[in-house]
Design a protein around this motif. Sequence first.
Motif, PDB file in Angstrom:
ATOM      1  N   GLN A   1       0.935  -1.124  -0.015  1.00  0.00           N
ATOM      2  CA  GLN A   1      -0.060  -0.027   0.112  1.00  0.00           C
ATOM      3  C   GLN A   1       0.711   1.388   0.003  1.00  0.00           C
ATOM      4  O   GLN A   1       1.772   1.178   0.908  1.00  0.00           O
ATOM      5  CB  GLN A   1      -0.957  -0.017   1.012  1.00  0.00           C
ATOM      6  CG  GLN A   1      -1.936   0.993   1.250  1.00  0.00           C
ATOM      7  CD  GLN A   1      -2.847   0.833   2.300  1.00  0.00           C
ATOM      8  OE1 GLN A   1      -3.760   0.024   2.083  1.00  0.00           O
ATOM      9  NE2 GLN A   1      -3.188   1.836   3.333  1.00  0.00           N
ATOM     10  N   VAL A   2       0.492   1.953  -1.153  1.00  0.00           N
ATOM     11  CA  VAL A   2       1.377   3.443  -1.009  1.00  0.00           C
ATOM     12  C   VAL A   2       0.469   4.364  -1.011  1.00  0.00           C
ATOM     13  O   VAL A   2      -0.476   4.569  -1.712  1.00  0.00           O
ATOM     14  CB  VAL A   2       1.889   3.299  -2.622  1.00  0.00           C
ATOM     15  CG1 VAL A   2       2.827   4.599  -2.537  1.00  0.00           C
ATOM     16  CG2 VAL A   2       3.057   2.123  -2.783  1.00  0.00           C
ATOM     17  N   ARG A   3       0.833   5.680  -0.369  1.00  0.00           N
ATOM     18  CA  ARG A   3       0.309   6.701  -0.340  1.00  0.00           C
ATOM     19  C   ARG A   3       0.972   7.940  -0.665  1.00  0.00           C
ATOM     20  O   ARG A   3       2.236   8.002  -0.398  1.00  0.00           O
ATOM     21  CB  ARG A   3      -0.296   7.132   1.256  1.00  0.00           C
ATOM     22  CG  ARG A   3      -1.144   8.461   1.342  1.00  0.00           C
ATOM     23  CD  ARG A   3      -1.692   8.682   2.730  1.00  0.00           C
ATOM     24  NE  ARG A   3      -2.488   7.335   3.039  1.00  0.00           N
ATOM     25  CZ  ARG A   3      -3.341   7.413   4.187  1.00  0.00           C
ATOM     26  NH1 ARG A   3      -3.582   8.283   4.927  1.00  0.00           N
ATOM     27  NH2 ARG A   3      -3.915   6.322   4.580  1.00  0.00           N
ATOM     28  N   ILE A   4       0.443   8.750  -1.644  1.00  0.00           N
ATOM     29  CA  ILE A   4       1.120   9.758  -2.145  1.00  0.00           C
ATOM     30  C   ILE A   4       0.374  10.993  -1.541  1.00  0.00           C
ATOM     31  O   ILE A   4      -0.629  11.312  -1.800  1.00  0.00           O
ATOM     32  CB  ILE A   4       1.146   9.821  -3.779  1.00  0.00           C
ATOM     33  CG1 ILE A   4       1.675   8.544  -4.263  1.00  0.00           C
ATOM     34  CG2 ILE A   4       1.979  10.911  -4.381  1.00  0.00           C
ATOM     35  CD1 ILE A   4       0.702   7.533  -4.837  1.00  0.00           C
ATOM     36  N   ALA A   5       1.108  11.748  -1.035  1.00  0.00           N
ATOM     37  CA  ALA A   5       0.457  12.912  -0.422  1.00  0.00           C
ATOM     38  C   ALA A   5       1.320  14.363  -0.771  1.00  0.00           C
ATOM     39  O   ALA A   5       2.451  14.307  -0.782  1.00  0.00           O
ATOM     40  CB  ALA A   5       0.405  12.718   1.121  1.00  0.00           C
ATOM     41  N   GLY A   6       0.485  15.366  -0.603  1.00  0.00           N
ATOM     42  CA  GLY A   6       0.878  16.835  -0.848  1.00  0.00           C
ATOM     43  C   GLY A   6      -0.029  17.645  -0.800  1.00  0.00           C
ATOM     44  O   GLY A   6      -1.130  17.403   0.022  1.00  0.00           O
TER      45      GLY A   6
ATOM     46  N   VAL B   1      -2.831   3.914  -2.922  1.00  0.00           N
ATOM     47  CA  VAL B   1      -3.030   2.740  -4.036  1.00  0.00           C
ATOM     48  C   VAL B   1      -2.563   1.557  -3.048  1.00  0.00           C
ATOM     49  O   VAL B   1      -1.595   1.413  -2.472  1.00  0.00           O
ATOM     50  CB  VAL B   1      -2.184   3.027  -5.126  1.00  0.00           C
ATOM     51  CG1 VAL B   1      -2.462   1.699  -6.211  1.00  0.00           C
ATOM     52  CG2 VAL B   1      -2.380   4.367  -5.824  1.00  0.00           C
ATOM     53  N   ARG B   2      -3.444   0.576  -3.425  1.00  0.00           N
ATOM     54  CA  ARG B   2      -3.363  -0.877  -2.516  1.00  0.00           C
ATOM     55  C   ARG B   2      -3.216  -1.857  -3.861  1.00  0.00           C
ATOM     56  O   ARG B   2      -4.105  -1.914  -4.684  1.00  0.00           O
ATOM     57  CB  ARG B   2      -4.112  -0.943  -1.665  1.00  0.00           C
ATOM     58  CG  ARG B   2      -4.059  -2.575  -0.751  1.00  0.00           C
ATOM     59  CD  ARG B   2      -4.908  -3.006   0.122  1.00  0.00           C
ATOM     60  NE  ARG B   2      -4.435  -4.068   0.917  1.00  0.00           N
ATOM     61  CZ  ARG B   2      -5.627  -4.559   1.447  1.00  0.00           C
ATOM     62  NH1 ARG B   2      -6.795  -3.948   1.727  1.00  0.00           N
ATOM     63  NH2 ARG B   2      -5.430  -5.677   1.933  1.00  0.00           N
ATOM     64  N   GLY B   3      -1.980  -2.543  -3.949  1.00  0.00           N
ATOM     65  CA  GLY B   3      -1.959  -3.857  -4.687  1.00  0.00           C
ATOM     66  C   GLY B   3      -1.775  -5.072  -3.891  1.00  0.00           C
ATOM     67  O   GLY B   3      -1.330  -5.218  -2.821  1.00  0.00           O
TER      68      GLY B   3
ATOM     69  N   GLY C   1     -10.574  -2.509  -0.308  1.00  0.00           N
ATOM     70  CA  GLY C   1     -10.439  -1.306   0.564  1.00  0.00           C
ATOM     71  C   GLY C   1      -9.151  -1.167   0.947  1.00  0.00           C
ATOM     72  O   GLY C   1      -8.336  -2.058   0.495  1.00  0.00           O
ATOM     73  N   ARG C   2      -8.931  -0.328   1.761  1.00  0.00           N
ATOM     74  CA  ARG C   2      -7.449   0.025   1.845  1.00  0.00           C
ATOM     75  C   ARG C   2      -6.847  -0.968   3.191  1.00  0.00           C
ATOM     76  O   ARG C   2      -7.822  -1.405   4.025  1.00  0.00           O
ATOM     77  CB  ARG C   2      -7.306   1.423   2.427  1.00  0.00           C
ATOM     78  CG  ARG C   2      -7.760   1.957   3.239  1.00  0.00           C
ATOM     79  CD  ARG C   2      -7.772   3.350   3.806  1.00  0.00           C
ATOM     80  NE  ARG C   2      -8.620   4.005   4.587  1.00  0.00           N
ATOM     81  CZ  ARG C   2      -8.265   5.201   5.258  1.00  0.00           C
ATOM     82  NH1 ARG C   2      -7.270   5.817   5.026  1.00  0.00           N
ATOM     83  NH2 ARG C   2      -9.356   5.661   6.152  1.00  0.00           N
ATOM     84  N   ASN C   3      -5.630  -1.027   3.282  1.00  0.00           N
ATOM     85  CA  ASN C   3      -5.015  -1.959   4.573  1.00  0.00           C
ATOM     86  C   ASN C   3      -5.026  -0.965   5.588  1.00  0.00           C
ATOM     87  O   ASN C   3      -4.874   0.364   5.507  1.00  0.00           O
ATOM     88  CB  ASN C   3      -3.800  -2.675   4.036  1.00  0.00           C
ATOM     89  CG  ASN C   3      -3.757  -3.848   4.730  1.00  0.00           C
ATOM     90  OD1 ASN C   3      -4.161  -4.050   5.675  1.00  0.00           O
ATOM     91  ND2 ASN C   3      -2.790  -4.744   4.025  1.00  0.00           N
ATOM     92  N   ASN C   4      -4.538  -1.505   6.715  1.00  0.00           N
ATOM     93  CA  ASN C   4      -4.368  -0.954   7.974  1.00  0.00           C
ATOM     94  C   ASN C   4      -3.337   0.225   8.224  1.00  0.00           C
ATOM     95  O   ASN C   4      -3.489   1.403   8.650  1.00  0.00           O
ATOM     96  CB  ASN C   4      -4.048  -1.537   9.125  1.00  0.00           C
ATOM     97  CG  ASN C   4      -5.386  -2.414   9.461  1.00  0.00           C
ATOM     98  OD1 ASN C   4      -6.505  -2.062   9.312  1.00  0.00           O
ATOM     99  ND2 ASN C   4      -5.311  -3.663   9.917  1.00  0.00           N
ATOM    100  N   TYR C   5      -2.232  -0.211   7.538  1.00  0.00           N
ATOM    101  CA  TYR C   5      -1.111   0.722   7.300  1.00  0.00           C
ATOM    102  C   TYR C   5      -0.589   0.926   6.048  1.00  0.00           C
ATOM    103  O   TYR C   5      -0.631  -0.208   4.887  1.00  0.00           O
ATOM    104  CB  TYR C   5       0.059   0.245   8.028  1.00  0.00           C
ATOM    105  CG  TYR C   5      -0.527   0.211   9.551  1.00  0.00           C
ATOM    106  CD1 TYR C   5      -0.439   1.354  10.478  1.00  0.00           C
ATOM    107  CD2 TYR C   5      -0.711  -1.090  10.397  1.00  0.00           C
ATOM    108  CE1 TYR C   5      -0.737   1.203  11.691  1.00  0.00           C
ATOM    109  CE2 TYR C   5      -1.349  -1.106  11.652  1.00  0.00           C
ATOM    110  CZ  TYR C   5      -1.214   0.081  12.187  1.00  0.00           C
ATOM    111  OH  TYR C   5      -1.737   0.299  13.571  1.00  0.00           O
ATOM    112  N   ASP C   6       0.206   1.919   5.659  1.00  0.00           N
ATOM    113  CA  ASP C   6       0.870   2.342   4.437  1.00  0.00           C
ATOM    114  C   ASP C   6       2.212   1.724   4.379  1.00  0.00           C
ATOM    115  O   ASP C   6       3.093   1.984   5.453  1.00  0.00           O
ATOM    116  CB  ASP C   6       0.944   3.817   4.250  1.00  0.00           C
ATOM    117  CG  ASP C   6      -0.164   4.603   4.044  1.00  0.00           C
ATOM    118  OD1 ASP C   6      -1.270   3.813   3.612  1.00  0.00           O
ATOM    119  OD2 ASP C   6      -0.540   5.671   4.433  1.00  0.00           O
TER     120      ASP C   6
END
Lengths: 294, 586
Positions: B6-11, B54-56, B63-68
């Motif tokens: 799981q990847v989070r891209i933030a800005g 994005v989760r693969g 749905g998303r997972n608990n942690y990135d």
Amino acid sequence: MSEILSEVKVRTPKDYEGYKKPTWCPGCGDFSILSSLKKVAAEIGLDPVKTVVVSGIGCSGKSYAFFYANGVHTLHGRVLPVATGIKLGNPELFVIGLSGDGDALAIGGNHFIHTARRNVNIKLIIMNNQIYGLTKGQFSPTSNHGFVTVSSPYGSVEFPVDPVILALASGASFVARAFSGEPNSLTEIIKEAFLHKGFSVIDVLSPCVTYNKVNTYDWFRENIEFLPNGHDKENLTEAFTYATSFKGKIPIGIFYKKERPTYEELILDSSNPCREDLYCGRERVYELIETFSK
Amino acid sequence: MKEDVQVRIAGIAGDGSFITGEVLASLLKKIGYYVVTVKDFPSNIRGLPSNYTVRGSSKPVYGRNNYDDFLIAFDIPSIKTHLRDLKEGSVCIYDSRDGKELSDDLKKEGVFYVPLPLREIARKELGLELIKNMVASGVLSEIFGVDEEITDRVILENFKRKGEKVVELNKKAVLKGRELVRENHGRFPEFKLRKYNDPGRVLAMGNDFVSMGAIAGGCRFLAAYPITPSSEILEFLSKEMKKFGGAAIQAEDEISSINMAIGASIAGLRAMVASSGPGVALKTEGLSYAGMTETPLVIYYAMRVGPSTGLPTKTSQEDLLYIIFAGHGEFPRLILMPATPDELFYLTAEAFNFAEEFQIPVIILTDQFLAQNKFTIDKEKIDPKKVEIRRGKLVLNGNDIPRNNGFLLRYKIEEDGISPRIIPGIKEGVFGTTGYEHDEAGYGTEDEDNRVSMVKKRMSKIKHLIKRVPPPVLYEKKNAKIGIISAGSTFGPIMETMERLEKDGISVSFLRIVTLWPFPEDEVRKFVEDKEKIFIVEQNYKGQLRFLVENAIIDIHKNKIRGITKFSGRPFKPLDIEEKIREELK
């Protein structure tokens, strides 16, 4: 027009009698509108099966029951969106909208502007009595400034909207005003509106004999004036000039008439959604699925 | 080899998190992963914080997972915002533009912090600061071990509309990112992803699945007014509808849109509107009119956070009770709550059948999470050929039904409550329809006996409808004493919670409501009776689904019920549910 001139058995105004006899007050201006409507229908051989009368709420709203055709009695102010949907659903249908002044210009004011600018091929007759009759006498958007009613006991502080000017400004392709007390010209105007391809607005001054004691038949006879015969109907500037100022009187006649492509022609490319096979989208969905699975 | 990432891209909005996320989602799909995205963006165009997760996974995920596993932060405040979603072993890659040390409160033990001069490289070496996000994509691609050939293909697909120059620049940016990883080997943890063969799964957002379902289901008319999170339906169908003779209209307002759809339906088309809470609020007079006139109509309703304008871009299930009771007067309606891509597709298509067969409004109730996020599904799971079209009692010749005073009996009283449906322009005959109470011919009457029979006629559809609607889906675990009930988008995290609890020997069964209304009382009652404890998982404060469940069960079972609610506007994580259940079981 060819599609509505089908082999109908009806040919006289009597044949267009509806499900019910009109329940309007004796002397109501709406009677005259209804009988003109029937006369025009008989003259042009309107096919009731392919005609839909869409009405709203108020005294005008009841008209759907008084005319032999498909009748759709909609909500207050929603005549035009429903009529637009019907026309887009099956553009072969002849769609007549019957609205009151409150229906068309107060609650339905936004729809009025947008249907006009889209130029949907709908014939809208505004049965304009400058008052809310069915709810027992409140002022309407066409009531005169200072008009005393149950909801404007000190005289209406609002100024009236002029349906003709609003229609012209919004882009209606046929704009006229008629008077219930002049049935001949009323019939002629309705006929011309019906033969026009595009959004046609007829503001019909239609006295309410019960609640409007000011704008009576006699009052109108003194205050209306017919537009001159030589008036160039395709000239929008001239139409505005007549609509905004005409010998200090209320001008009657066809202000503007100019054909341009209708909304349904532009949206549908001359197809008729009603005739389409409902399964025809399937193959395309496979293609779409493919684009999402690349 | 990782099987779930799981990847989070933030800005801030405008940083390009969104595009990076989209590209990453395509990449993961191409190496054979199931993908789910979670967009968290503000109701604003530029300048406010936004992020894209994005989760693969090698297994289907919804749905998303608990942690990135990874956080790509384009600015320092983003690290702070998302710190709680990082755990031991997570990697935080951030733009080291000011060269300052991270303050202690941004440091979590066990998290790898990797400062990279993303902006600087983009500006100096690529001549465009904006493209820093694609440098980040390159970094991830290299860490994940994605072949260059695959990234090149994804970039081409994502940017070819913008021209060759843009494609080349993006490729170059990705390569820069890859080089950064190669040159700084050792600063990055090992995180190679397993490579599967891409079976060509579908990757699309919920609104896309709904749009495709509508087309397959014979929808030929849409009228809508742009509103988040349903606008994509209007955009999709505006492009597509014309291709098979239909129309998709952007109406002047919400009121107009439902009335246009009603008009089109009266004319005989399969018609639909798409909206969200504030728009549906305006549509309720039309809903009620469709109820009285028995006009078939499909309403796509993607819930967002309220009340009022609320949080327009965030998710909620706050309108369950509202849409069940919306509209004045009483009339039957059907409310379907899809939870998966295939349900979004098939239930939308099927909604048109129910609408026409029962001559009622049918509501497809989703939420921002389902509507605007992307999900993968195996292609064969959505097959347009499997969509049937059933038009109900549509009459094509007026001579087939009786008349009164020359007018066809559009509202003829039939045992099942369903009258012959007449559309204008059929062979022989005309009909009337009205929002007033009416007689069989469709003309207003205030007659007392008529009123009673008409109400009974309309309402009698419900008992026939109940037998036909999709039942709840039961995910049963043997001897489970604990049950979960939910509806719609909470499906993904609940399924994962069940798995995790199962590993600790806690069996949980799950009843997922598909038809919200008429509420499946019998199935719910039976499920509740069998269990010792029931958790109702929903995204609202009041416990609206719980209200419906409690209304359906016998009083003695009410003490079994526990609510698990979330109303922050963000979707559930499995942990949100798991923790509550564990706490309760202590």
